[in-house]
Each structure stands twice: as C-alpha cells, then as structure tokens.
Write a protein that holds these residues in place. Sequence first.
Motif, PDB file in Angstrom:
ATOM      1  N   LYS A 117       0.842  -1.187   0.000  1.00  0.00           N
ATOM      2  CA  LYS A 117       0.000   0.000   0.000  1.00  0.00           C
ATOM      3  C   LYS A 117       0.882   1.245   0.000  1.00  0.00           C
ATOM      4  O   LYS A 117       1.959   1.256   0.599  1.00  0.00           O
ATOM      5  CB  LYS A 117      -0.918   0.016   1.223  1.00  0.00           C
ATOM      6  N   TYR A 118       0.380   2.297  -0.649  1.00  0.00           N
ATOM      7  CA  TYR A 118       1.077   3.582  -0.631  1.00  0.00           C
ATOM      8  C   TYR A 118       0.653   4.376   0.591  1.00  0.00           C
ATOM      9  O   TYR A 118      -0.528   4.398   0.953  1.00  0.00           O
ATOM     10  CB  TYR A 118       0.771   4.387  -1.890  1.00  0.00           C
ATOM     11  N   GLU A 119       1.627   5.024   1.216  1.00  0.00           N
ATOM     12  CA  GLU A 119       1.320   5.876   2.362  1.00  0.00           C
ATOM     13  C   GLU A 119       0.808   7.236   1.901  1.00  0.00           C
ATOM     14  O   GLU A 119      -0.073   7.831   2.515  1.00  0.00           O
ATOM     15  CB  GLU A 119       2.552   6.038   3.247  1.00  0.00           C
ATOM     16  N   ASN A 120       1.364   7.749   0.790  1.00  0.00           N
ATOM     17  CA  ASN A 120       0.929   9.026   0.226  1.00  0.00           C
ATOM     18  C   ASN A 120       1.318   9.079  -1.249  1.00  0.00           C
ATOM     19  O   ASN A 120       1.973   8.170  -1.772  1.00  0.00           O
ATOM     20  CB  ASN A 120       1.533  10.212   0.990  1.00  0.00           C
ATOM     21  N   LEU A 121       0.913  10.148  -1.913  1.00  0.00           N
ATOM     22  CA  LEU A 121       1.172  10.285  -3.349  1.00  0.00           C
ATOM     23  C   LEU A 121       2.455  11.045  -3.655  1.00  0.00           C
ATOM     24  O   LEU A 121       2.804  11.240  -4.820  1.00  0.00           O
ATOM     25  CB  LEU A 121      -0.019  10.996  -4.018  1.00  0.00           C
ATOM     26  N   LYS A 122       3.163  11.464  -2.610  1.00  0.00           N
ATOM     27  CA  LYS A 122       4.352  12.284  -2.816  1.00  0.00           C
ATOM     28  C   LYS A 122       5.532  11.476  -3.342  1.00  0.00           C
ATOM     29  O   LYS A 122       6.371  11.994  -4.071  1.00  0.00           O
ATOM     30  CB  LYS A 122       4.735  12.986  -1.512  1.00  0.00           C
ATOM     31  N   ASN A 123       5.620  10.222  -2.928  1.00  0.00           N
ATOM     32  CA  ASN A 123       6.749   9.398  -3.352  1.00  0.00           C
ATOM     33  C   ASN A 123       6.213   8.049  -3.815  1.00  0.00           C
ATOM     34  O   ASN A 123       5.990   7.142  -3.007  1.00  0.00           O
ATOM     35  CB  ASN A 123       7.742   9.216  -2.203  1.00  0.00           C
ATOM     36  N   LEU A 124       5.998   7.891  -5.114  1.00  0.00           N
ATOM     37  CA  LEU A 124       5.422   6.658  -5.653  1.00  0.00           C
ATOM     38  C   LEU A 124       6.457   5.549  -5.791  1.00  0.00           C
ATOM     39  O   LEU A 124       6.131   4.447  -6.244  1.00  0.00           O
ATOM     40  CB  LEU A 124       4.769   6.943  -7.007  1.00  0.00           C
ATOM     41  N   GLY A 125       7.686   5.826  -5.384  1.00  0.00           N
ATOM     42  CA  GLY A 125       8.721   4.790  -5.422  1.00  0.00           C
ATOM     43  C   GLY A 125       8.822   4.008  -4.126  1.00  0.00           C
ATOM     44  O   GLY A 125       9.566   3.026  -4.052  1.00  0.00           O
ATOM     45  N   ILE A 126       8.076   4.425  -3.108  1.00  0.00           N
ATOM     46  CA  ILE A 126       8.140   3.771  -1.788  1.00  0.00           C
ATOM     47  C   ILE A 126       6.752   3.304  -1.375  1.00  0.00           C
ATOM     48  O   ILE A 126       5.774   4.055  -1.454  1.00  0.00           O
ATOM     49  CB  ILE A 126       8.712   4.723  -0.716  1.00  0.00           C
ATOM     50  N   GLN A 127       6.668   2.058  -0.921  1.00  0.00           N
ATOM     51  CA  GLN A 127       5.414   1.495  -0.449  1.00  0.00           C
ATOM     52  C   GLN A 127       5.585   0.880   0.946  1.00  0.00           C
ATOM     53  O   GLN A 127       6.708   0.760   1.462  1.00  0.00           O
ATOM     54  CB  GLN A 127       4.924   0.409  -1.411  1.00  0.00           C
ATOM     55  N   GLN A 128       4.471   0.485   1.521  1.00  0.00           N
ATOM     56  CA  GLN A 128       4.454  -0.283   2.761  1.00  0.00           C
ATOM     57  C   GLN A 128       3.780  -1.619   2.488  1.00  0.00           C
ATOM     58  O   GLN A 128       2.927  -1.720   1.619  1.00  0.00           O
ATOM     59  CB  GLN A 128       3.663   0.443   3.850  1.00  0.00           C
ATOM     60  N   PHE A 129       4.173  -2.624   3.269  1.00  0.00           N
ATOM     61  CA  PHE A 129       3.471  -3.908   3.194  1.00  0.00           C
ATOM     62  C   PHE A 129       2.754  -4.131   4.510  1.00  0.00           C
ATOM     63  O   PHE A 129       3.368  -4.085   5.582  1.00  0.00           O
ATOM     64  CB  PHE A 129       4.428  -5.068   2.907  1.00  0.00           C
ATOM     65  N   LEU A 130       1.441  -4.382   4.437  1.00  0.00           N
ATOM     66  CA  LEU A 130       0.624  -4.519   5.630  1.00  0.00           C
ATOM     67  C   LEU A 130       0.235  -5.971   5.867  1.00  0.00           C
ATOM     68  O   LEU A 130       0.011  -6.729   4.915  1.00  0.00           O
ATOM     69  CB  LEU A 130      -0.647  -3.689   5.507  1.00  0.00           C
ATOM     70  N   GLY A 131       0.132  -6.340   7.139  1.00  0.00           N
ATOM     71  CA  GLY A 131      -0.303  -7.685   7.483  1.00  0.00           C
ATOM     72  C   GLY A 131      -0.618  -7.796   8.963  1.00  0.00           C
ATOM     73  O   GLY A 131      -0.554  -6.815   9.709  1.00  0.00           O
ATOM     74  N   THR A 132      -0.953  -8.998   9.395  1.00  0.00           N
ATOM     75  CA  THR A 132      -1.338  -9.250  10.777  1.00  0.00           C
ATOM     76  C   THR A 132      -0.719 -10.555  11.254  1.00  0.00           C
ATOM     77  O   THR A 132      -0.649 -11.529  10.492  1.00  0.00           O
ATOM     78  CB  THR A 132      -2.869  -9.348  10.919  1.00  0.00           C
ATOM     79  N   LEU A 133      -0.265 -10.552  12.502  1.00  0.00           N
ATOM     80  CA  LEU A 133       0.198 -11.777  13.153  1.00  0.00           C
ATOM     81  C   LEU A 133      -0.750 -12.043  14.330  1.00  0.00           C
ATOM     82  O   LEU A 133      -0.876 -11.213  15.220  1.00  0.00           O
ATOM     83  CB  LEU A 133       1.646 -11.636  13.633  1.00  0.00           C
ATOM     84  N   GLN A 134      -1.418 -13.178  14.301  1.00  0.00           N
ATOM     85  CA  GLN A 134      -2.393 -13.539  15.333  1.00  0.00           C
ATOM     86  C   GLN A 134      -1.818 -14.650  16.207  1.00  0.00           C
ATOM     87  O   GLN A 134      -1.391 -15.687  15.700  1.00  0.00           O
ATOM     88  CB  GLN A 134      -3.693 -14.012  14.690  1.00  0.00           C
ATOM     89  N   THR A 135      -1.803 -14.431  17.529  1.00  0.00           N
ATOM     90  CA  THR A 135      -1.343 -15.470  18.447  1.00  0.00           C
ATOM     91  C   THR A 135      -2.535 -16.107  19.141  1.00  0.00           C
ATOM     92  O   THR A 135      -3.585 -15.479  19.310  1.00  0.00           O
ATOM     93  CB  THR A 135      -0.372 -14.913  19.503  1.00  0.00           C
ATOM     94  N   ALA A 136      -2.382 -17.365  19.567  1.00  0.00           N
ATOM     95  CA  ALA A 136      -3.464 -18.070  20.247  1.00  0.00           C
ATOM     96  C   ALA A 136      -3.641 -17.575  21.671  1.00  0.00           C
ATOM     97  O   ALA A 136      -4.753 -17.548  22.198  1.00  0.00           O
ATOM     98  CB  ALA A 136      -3.180 -19.573  20.246  1.00  0.00           C
TER      99      ALA A 136
END
Length: 399
Positions: free
Chosen positions: A151-170
Amino acid sequence: MKKKLLLISSISSGILTFIILTIVLAVALRSEDVMEPDSRWAEHIKAHTYGQISSSSSIKIIFNNDLIKSSLINSDAGSIISFSPSIKGKAEWSAANEITFTPEKNLPSGEKYKATLQLKDLVEIDKEAGNFFFYFEVIHQDFDVMFTGLKYENLKNLGIQQFLGTLQTADKCDADAVEKILSATQEGKNLKIKWNHITDSNRHEYIIENVERKNSESELVIKWDGKPISVKRDGENKIAVPARGVYEVTSAEAIITDEQFITVIFSDPLDQNQNLKGLISINGYASRSVIDMNIVRVYPASKLMGNVELFIEAGIKNSEGKKLGKRFTKQLTFELINPGVRFVGDGTILPDIDNLTVPFEAVNVRSVQVTAMEVYGSNMGQFFQVNNFKGTSEMKRVG
C-alpha cells in the motif's frame, strides 16, 4: 430508583461461574483421567478457575461463605492449595472468601494441571467427601501470519510502499517477543517493521516500511520463526514487487467479516475522482466500490455464497490517468460462515423496566441460550474495584 447493571461481554473461560448476558459455551479438558469432586463440595465452593486459561492467568477459588477474618486478608494460603504438576508461585487470601494463586512465571503452553485444596480445617464436611480438586489447562500457544498487501502511504513518493499484514497469536505473549518472530528483506536489504499490538484480541498488526519499487520487478521476503514465543514453526513468503511503470492488479481477495466485500490491490494509486460504476462488477452486476490509494474495496449489492466472478474493466485509471489496458477477471469464493453469536456493542446500562431488550447478532443458528446476571445497585462500588464496564471478574461477589 433502583439501577440494574447488565453487561454484554465476551466469553471468559477462566472462571467457572455465570457469565453476564453471554452465550454459555463450555471449554472442557479431555475426558481421560478427569474425575469430579464429591458433590457435597457444592455447598462450599462458589466458583473456581476452569477450562483453558492464559499462560499469564492467576488461579482463583471463591467460596460461598467467608472462611477467614477480614484481618487475615492478604495472608499466606500456600498450605491450602497444591498443584500437579507443581507450580511455583504465591497463594494468598485475596478476600475472606477467596484464594488467589499467582504463578511466579508464565505457565507452559498446553500444560494440564490438577489443583487440590486442603480445606478440612476450614469447612465442616464429611471425611468421605475427600479433598476438593479441579482441573485446568493452559492455552496451547501458536500463531498465524496473514498478509494484506502493498500500500502507498501518500502520493508524494510513488517509489516507496508499505506492506501490511497481521500476526495472530493463540494466547497472550510479550510484545517484544512477537516482534522478534518476523523479519523482512528486499534484495538482501533488511527492512524495518512497525507494530501495533492489540493485546485484548492477541492481534498484532505489522507494517513493513520502505519497500522500493525499482526499475525492474523485485522480491520482498517475509520470514517467521516462532522460537521467541516457544513455538516450533517457521516459514517464509515471497511477494513480487512490481517494477516502476507497471500498472496492474496485484491481488484480489474475498473478505468475510461483519459484512462481505472484496479487496482489490493495484500496483499504482488510482484516480480518486473517477467513477467506478461499470468498471468493477461481481457476477456481472454493478457493485459499490471505495478507493483508498491503490486499494479498492468492492461491496456486493446482496449477500454472496460460494464461487463468484470478479470483473475489473480495462478503463480503470491510475492517479496519472493511465488505463489498466486489459480486463482482469478472477474467481473468488465466499465460504459459509460458521455458526456464531455475539452481542452488539461492548456494554450497556439498561433502565429499570419490566421488559428489557438486548440486541445480539446470530449467524447460522436456530436458537440461542442466554444466561443473565444482575449486578445489584448496592454492589456497584465493589464491582468497579476489579472491573470496567466490559469486566466479568468476581461476578458472584456482586450479583
């Protein structure tokens, strides 16, 4: 006017007592080698720890009557309770009718225990009744790594992205330990991971920062190893990071939560002002779509079940006006939701009227059994000593 405090809460399997306005669900140990104490103890024992508990939980026993003088509250009770296998910790009278045992350290994952109480000097009961005992089990720790996408954080720098996810513990575990489970690299370069720990639900959201879109396609490698939380499991996932200038759909996934929708991720941010009507459809029918940078949520017009076909037309534009160029289609599956019941909201104070209405949501069930407990107005102060509005601790002392 007399007030009633009726709480709507989630299941708490750690205390064998009535849960306020919640569905009665039993979490039981395996039946082998499990015996029941003599029924005559029911006159003396009000509630105790039972079923599956967190590794960080204390063990409690609540009696029907006060067994000690108030001056002895917080005194040692180590001679009264024992465990098999043994547990190092401290037992004390937390109230005149309650013993609390606090383990010295977190209990081992998946361990099963038998607790035995020596109460003959405190209560009058036939010798034939034997000692009172009960069983409990520590939740078996495990984890699952889930991936949302780039996902993009903003439109200012289209060369940098973030990867989002979740870690679920029991089960609950230390946040620092959780953060040591994951690592991420891109082309051999270590990437920083930012965390948001939602401890109440054992949910740990992660964001891998500074993922670069290079001139050619590259690879983001996410690895996990459960050793920091004593889980023997590891693995990795390799995610393709599209090259700059490549505009395409990178993923589409059916999501079933409170409502159904499809998450579609594009390699580029989309034109926020474009009308997506007719450009995205499910089974050929128009759907409501919401744009968030390079992610689109597609909401069906009616409830879906089984296999569906997602259509994304070639005319959908990125933020620079470039069209997708070719139609994208994918078959997705909306699986049948397992039966479940939950109350709406976290807690409610209901008025003192004859007919009370408490809303709840039910999925794929024919009937629901509800158990309610009233917290008396005169006990409000005592209730809030150990609870907030969502709390269910020590209920039989106040209601």
